[in-house]
Write a protein that holds these residues in place. Structure first.
Motif, PDB file in Angstrom:
ATOM      1  N   SER A 239       2.113 -10.846  -0.281  1.00 23.47           N
ATOM      2  CA  SER A 239       3.420 -11.297  -0.767  1.00 23.47           C
ATOM      3  C   SER A 239       3.361 -11.759  -2.215  1.00 23.47           C
ATOM      4  N   ALA A 240       2.223 -12.312  -2.627  1.00 25.33           N
ATOM      5  CA  ALA A 240       2.079 -12.762  -4.008  1.00 25.33           C
ATOM      6  C   ALA A 240       1.970 -11.589  -4.974  1.00 25.33           C
ATOM      7  N   LEU A 241       1.330 -10.498  -4.528  1.00 25.44           N
ATOM      8  CA  LEU A 241       1.127  -9.345  -5.406  1.00 25.44           C
ATOM      9  C   LEU A 241       2.315  -8.397  -5.430  1.00 25.44           C
ATOM     10  N   ALA A 242       3.089  -8.364  -4.351  1.00 28.57           N
ATOM     11  CA  ALA A 242       4.183  -7.392  -4.227  1.00 28.57           C
ATOM     12  C   ALA A 242       5.138  -7.383  -5.422  1.00 28.57           C
ATOM     13  N   PRO A 243       5.553  -8.544  -5.955  1.00 31.87           N
ATOM     14  CA  PRO A 243       6.498  -8.501  -7.089  1.00 31.87           C
ATOM     15  C   PRO A 243       5.900  -7.880  -8.348  1.00 31.87           C
ATOM     16  N   LEU A 244       4.566  -7.871  -8.460  1.00 38.27           N
ATOM     17  CA  LEU A 244       3.925  -7.453  -9.707  1.00 38.27           C
ATOM     18  C   LEU A 244       3.882  -5.947  -9.901  1.00 38.27           C
ATOM     19  N   ILE A 245       4.324  -5.170  -8.912  1.00 41.61           N
ATOM     20  CA  ILE A 245       4.361  -3.717  -9.103  1.00 41.61           C
ATOM     21  C   ILE A 245       5.730  -3.268  -9.613  1.00 41.61           C
ATOM     22  N   ALA A 246       6.609  -4.221  -9.874  1.00 44.56           N
ATOM     23  CA  ALA A 246       7.951  -3.892 -10.377  1.00 44.56           C
ATOM     24  C   ALA A 246       7.859  -3.281 -11.771  1.00 44.56           C
ATOM     25  N   PRO A 247       8.788  -2.407 -12.147  1.00 39.30           N
ATOM     26  CA  PRO A 247       8.679  -1.667 -13.406  1.00 39.30           C
ATOM     27  C   PRO A 247       8.748  -2.521 -14.660  1.00 39.30           C
ATOM     28  N   GLU A 248       9.281  -3.756 -14.570  1.00 44.16           N
ATOM     29  CA  GLU A 248       9.378  -4.564 -15.792  1.00 44.16           C
ATOM     30  C   GLU A 248       8.043  -5.155 -16.226  1.00 44.16           C
ATOM     31  N   TYR A 249       7.012  -5.043 -15.391  1.00 48.49           N
ATOM     32  CA  TYR A 249       5.707  -5.591 -15.760  1.00 48.49           C
ATOM     33  C   TYR A 249       4.862  -4.545 -16.483  1.00 48.49           C
ATOM     34  N   PRO A 250       3.848  -4.999 -17.251  1.00 50.32           N
ATOM     35  CA  PRO A 250       2.991  -4.054 -17.985  1.00 50.32           C
ATOM     36  C   PRO A 250       2.229  -3.127 -17.037  1.00 50.32           C
ATOM     37  N   LEU A 251       1.892  -1.940 -17.534  1.00 49.42           N
ATOM     38  CA  LEU A 251       1.217  -0.936 -16.705  1.00 49.42           C
ATOM     39  C   LEU A 251      -0.094  -1.446 -16.125  1.00 49.42           C
ATOM     40  N   GLY A 252      -0.885  -2.142 -16.931  1.00 43.01           N
ATOM     41  CA  GLY A 252      -2.185  -2.624 -16.470  1.00 43.01           C
ATOM     42  C   GLY A 252      -2.059  -3.574 -15.297  1.00 43.01           C
ATOM     43  N   LEU A 253      -1.089  -4.474 -15.371  1.00 39.33           N
ATOM     44  CA  LEU A 253      -0.878  -5.428 -14.277  1.00 39.33           C
ATOM     45  C   LEU A 253      -0.351  -4.716 -13.041  1.00 39.33           C
ATOM     46  N   ARG A 254       0.577  -3.793 -13.217  1.00 41.80           N
ATOM     47  CA  ARG A 254       1.126  -3.045 -12.075  1.00 41.80           C
ATOM     48  C   ARG A 254       0.023  -2.248 -11.369  1.00 41.80           C
ATOM     49  N   ARG A 255      -0.837  -1.626 -12.164  1.00 37.16           N
ATOM     50  CA  ARG A 255      -1.915  -0.814 -11.579  1.00 37.16           C
ATOM     51  C   ARG A 255      -2.889  -1.708 -10.802  1.00 37.16           C
ATOM     52  N   ALA A 256      -3.260  -2.860 -11.379  1.00 38.98           N
ATOM     53  CA  ALA A 256      -4.191  -3.770 -10.689  1.00 38.98           C
ATOM     54  C   ALA A 256      -3.582  -4.286  -9.392  1.00 38.98           C
ATOM     55  N   ALA A 257      -2.291  -4.636  -9.421  1.00 43.79           N
ATOM     56  CA  ALA A 257      -1.635  -5.138  -8.213  1.00 43.79           C
ATOM     57  C   ALA A 257      -1.531  -4.047  -7.150  1.00 43.79           C
ATOM     58  N   LEU A 258      -1.210  -2.814  -7.567  1.00 39.96           N
ATOM     59  CA  LEU A 258      -1.068  -1.716  -6.611  1.00 39.96           C
ATOM     60  C   LEU A 258      -2.412  -1.358  -5.983  1.00 39.96           C
ATOM     61  N   SER A 279       7.295  -9.094   2.767  1.00 45.90           N
ATOM     62  CA  SER A 279       7.244  -8.994   1.305  1.00 45.90           C
ATOM     63  C   SER A 279       8.329  -8.114   0.718  1.00 45.90           C
ATOM     64  N   GLY A 280       8.877  -7.187   1.506  1.00 50.57           N
ATOM     65  CA  GLY A 280       9.867  -6.263   0.981  1.00 50.57           C
ATOM     66  C   GLY A 280       9.311  -5.251   0.002  1.00 50.57           C
ATOM     67  N   VAL A 281       8.021  -4.970   0.109  1.00 55.17           N
ATOM     68  CA  VAL A 281       7.364  -4.091  -0.860  1.00 55.17           C
ATOM     69  C   VAL A 281       7.590  -2.606  -0.576  1.00 55.17           C
ATOM     70  N   LEU A 282       8.052  -2.274   0.622  1.00 55.79           N
ATOM     71  CA  LEU A 282       8.164  -0.864   1.006  1.00 55.79           C
ATOM     72  C   LEU A 282       9.063  -0.062   0.082  1.00 55.79           C
ATOM     73  N   ALA A 283      10.207  -0.615  -0.277  1.00 56.18           N
ATOM     74  CA  ALA A 283      11.161   0.125  -1.112  1.00 56.18           C
ATOM     75  C   ALA A 283      10.549   0.489  -2.451  1.00 56.18           C
ATOM     76  N   GLN A 284       9.849  -0.467  -3.071  1.00 52.55           N
ATOM     77  CA  GLN A 284       9.228  -0.192  -4.366  1.00 52.55           C
ATOM     78  C   GLN A 284       8.108   0.838  -4.244  1.00 52.55           C
ATOM     79  N   LEU A 285       7.347   0.765  -3.149  1.00 47.68           N
ATOM     80  CA  LEU A 285       6.300   1.764  -2.917  1.00 47.68           C
ATOM     81  C   LEU A 285       6.909   3.153  -2.733  1.00 47.68           C
TER      82      LEU A 285
END
Length: 558
Positions: A239-258, A279-285
């Motif tokens: 749940s803590a990592l799920a928000p960090l894959i959102a498109p507004e974050y930098p690529l490096g952080l999104r990749r590490a979280a994913l 977490s509601g992460v399914l839609a973003q995935l």
């Protein structure tokens, strides 16, 4: 504003290095190690334990300046480049004074930053990681995280050091037991708050985001075993990592979280499914898997969704994202390199809502092509069970027969009856390195289930299922037991409540009533009557073929 003595000496040292003076003391690792062990702060005490307010203060200032010069030289000259410099620093005893410096409670932020950066770089070498572990370096770094919660630069470098240390299973276990996970999650949460819809996107250089990226990477290496993954899940990591894959974050952080989310969902269990749901992460995935976020994320997001198919409660949700077509395409492209997608495709056949999508995407052709080419593969049993899931779908059964299912099943039965051991086909490195045998075929794969009921309800549920069985089905099941085609009445419990189709089974009268194995003579006659002749007409093939449902029952019994 005048530069401090430490800063002035550092600038002078850097200028000397640029001018190429070979006689600068910093070029000697021995000199650096000698000054590294001197106190970094605090006044020197004289022999009677009293502070010398004059010369002692000047000596302390000179010591700090020399210590800073030593740290800069170690970082920029002695451990830079290949691993040889790191090994030399380690073998000459540099790790102990470096850790002693980090333990000092009055160590300044700038000194902590630089010393942690050196430690993190050194921990890219295996032997250094082993020695740091022996010197209690893990507890030292965890303590730094505790003491410096508000300093993002220190947190960032400490998290990077823990991430490098966590590459070894022994260190990973120690970080877990030392309480490092909650502190790393705190680093992640620094940047995981909801962003303003009108605000500018975060900058790549933002210290908070750099800290979150280092922490996400450390959590990736801490997800190295099923028990560690469960520990991370129960502490709210997903749940803590799920928000960090959102498109507004930098690529490096999104990749590490994913990457970490993908690792956390490996061998997805009940707790993982719960966390994914919360977490509601399914839609973003789903968006990432569709390719809208770019190629770097597409495959990893698709693999993460494939991992979730191990849980029956997740499969309809995953199927609704439109990824079953992509599973089929990946398996079709290269079956041996797509074990995780093949497994997901097979499991998606267990629910009616997904079976329709499998058929529409050409999944039946892919499954039959895999079975025809790789009968000894560890996933071939799962592929056969996927075909069993279509047993009440007439159009699917006709399609499977036309694709050659019956000859394949008869061949498998003949091999099983003869007691031939199936040799495990040599798998591609990408399968064997990414999927353990238990992850390839966990026991939960063979049943569709939601969150399991409490232990006390299981007998009650079984009795209720038994009561739902129709009389014709119960009669058929008892007859199968008496004929030796199944070993117990419980073997067909998964099909309880379904009648009609199973009543059409054509059970050979010559089957042995005394054994639980099919009669080899029966199988031989089945094989002889099967349409192995490719020139036979479609209608004659259908007439000659034994019932696939019967073959499924026989194979299930084995």
């Amino acid at each position: 504003m005048a530069a401090s003595p430490v800063q002035g000496e550092w600038k002078q040292s850097r200028a000397s290095s640029r001018e190429g003076h070979p006689s600068s003391p910093e070029s000697s690792l021995t000199w650096c190690l000698a000054h590294l062990s001197r106190p970094g702060s605090g006044a020197e005490q004289n022999g009677h334990g009293k502070v010398d307010s004059g010369g002692g203060r000047d000596l302390d200032k000179r010591s700090r300046v020399s210590q800073w010069r030593a740290l800069v030289a170690i970082r920029t000259q002695h451990i830079k480049g290949d691993k040889a410099g790191i090994a030399r620093f380690r073998t000459q005893g540099g790790l102990q004074p470096l850790l002693d410096l980090l333990k000092h409670p009055d160590c300044s932020r700038k000194t902590l930053d630089l010393a942690l950066s050196i430690l993190a770089n050194c921990c890219t070498e295996l032997e250094t990681r082993i020695e740091v572990r022996k010197l209690d370096g893990i507890n030292i770094v965890v303590e730094i995280l505790k003491r410096n919660v508000a300093l993002e630069t220190v947190q960032n470098r400490a998290a990077r050091a823990l991430g490098n240390l966590a590459m070894d299973p022994e260190s990973s276990a120690l970080i877990h037991s030392a309480g490092g996970v909650p502190l790393l999650l705190l680093c992640v949460s620094l940047s995981s708050g909801p962003s303003s819809p009108t605000g500018a996107p975060p900058k790549d250089t933002c210290p908070k985001l750099e800290c979150a990226q280092s922490a996400a990477r450390a959590l990736l290496y801490l997800s190295d075993t099923p028990s560690n993954r469960l520990s991370l899940l129960t502490q709210g990591t997903l749940s803590a990592l799920a928000p960090l894959i959102a498109p507004e974050y930098p690529l490096g952080l999104r990749r590490a979280a994913l990457k970490t989310l993908h690792e956390l969902t490996r061998g997805c269990g009940v707790e993982c499914a719960r966390e994914v749901s919360r977490s509601g992460v399914l839609a973003q995935l789903g968006v990432m898997a569709s390719g809208e976020s770019g190629k770097p994320f597409e495959e990893l997001a698709l693999k993460t969704l494939a991992n979730m198919c191990s849980q029956g409660c997740m499969r309809p949700l995953v199927g609704s994202l439109g990824v079953i077509q992509k599973f089929t395409e990946e398996v079709k492209r290269d079956p041996l390199k797509s074990g995780v997608f093949l497994k997901a495709l097979c499991l998606c056949c267990k629910e009616a809502v997904n079976r329709a999508k499998v058929k529409e995407s050409g999944g039946l052709e892919v499954l039959m092509g895999f079975l025809a080419a790789h009968q000894s593969h560890p996933l071939s049993r799962l592929a056969i069970l996927a075909c069993v899931d279509f047993v009440f779908d007439e159009s699917a059964m006709e399609q499977l027969q036309e694709l050659g299912l019956v000859p394949l099943l008869v061949t498998r039965l003949v091999e099983l009856t003869r007691g031939e051991e199936q040799s495990v086909e040599k798998m591609d490195v990408s399968i064997s390195s990414n999927l353990s045998p238990t992850e390839l075929l966990p026991s939960s794969c063979f049943e569709s289930f939601d969150f399991p009921p409490p232990e006390g309800c299981k007998k009650e549920e079984a009795a209720r299922e038994q009561g739902l069985c129709s009389s014709s089905f119960l009669s058929l099941r008892s007859w199968l037991v008496s004929e030796g085609l199944i070993s117990s009445e419980g073997d067909l419990l998964d099909s309880s409540g379904v009648e009609g189709e199973w009543g059409s089974l054509q059970i050979p009268a010559s089957s042995s009533p005394q054994t639980s194995s099919p009669n080899p003579d029966v199988l031989s006659s089945l094989k002889n009557t099967s349409p192995f002749n490719p020139t036979a007409s479609s209608s004659s093939k259908k007439a000659a073929q034994p019932s696939p449902r019967l073959l499924f029952v026989l194979i299930k019994n084995h």
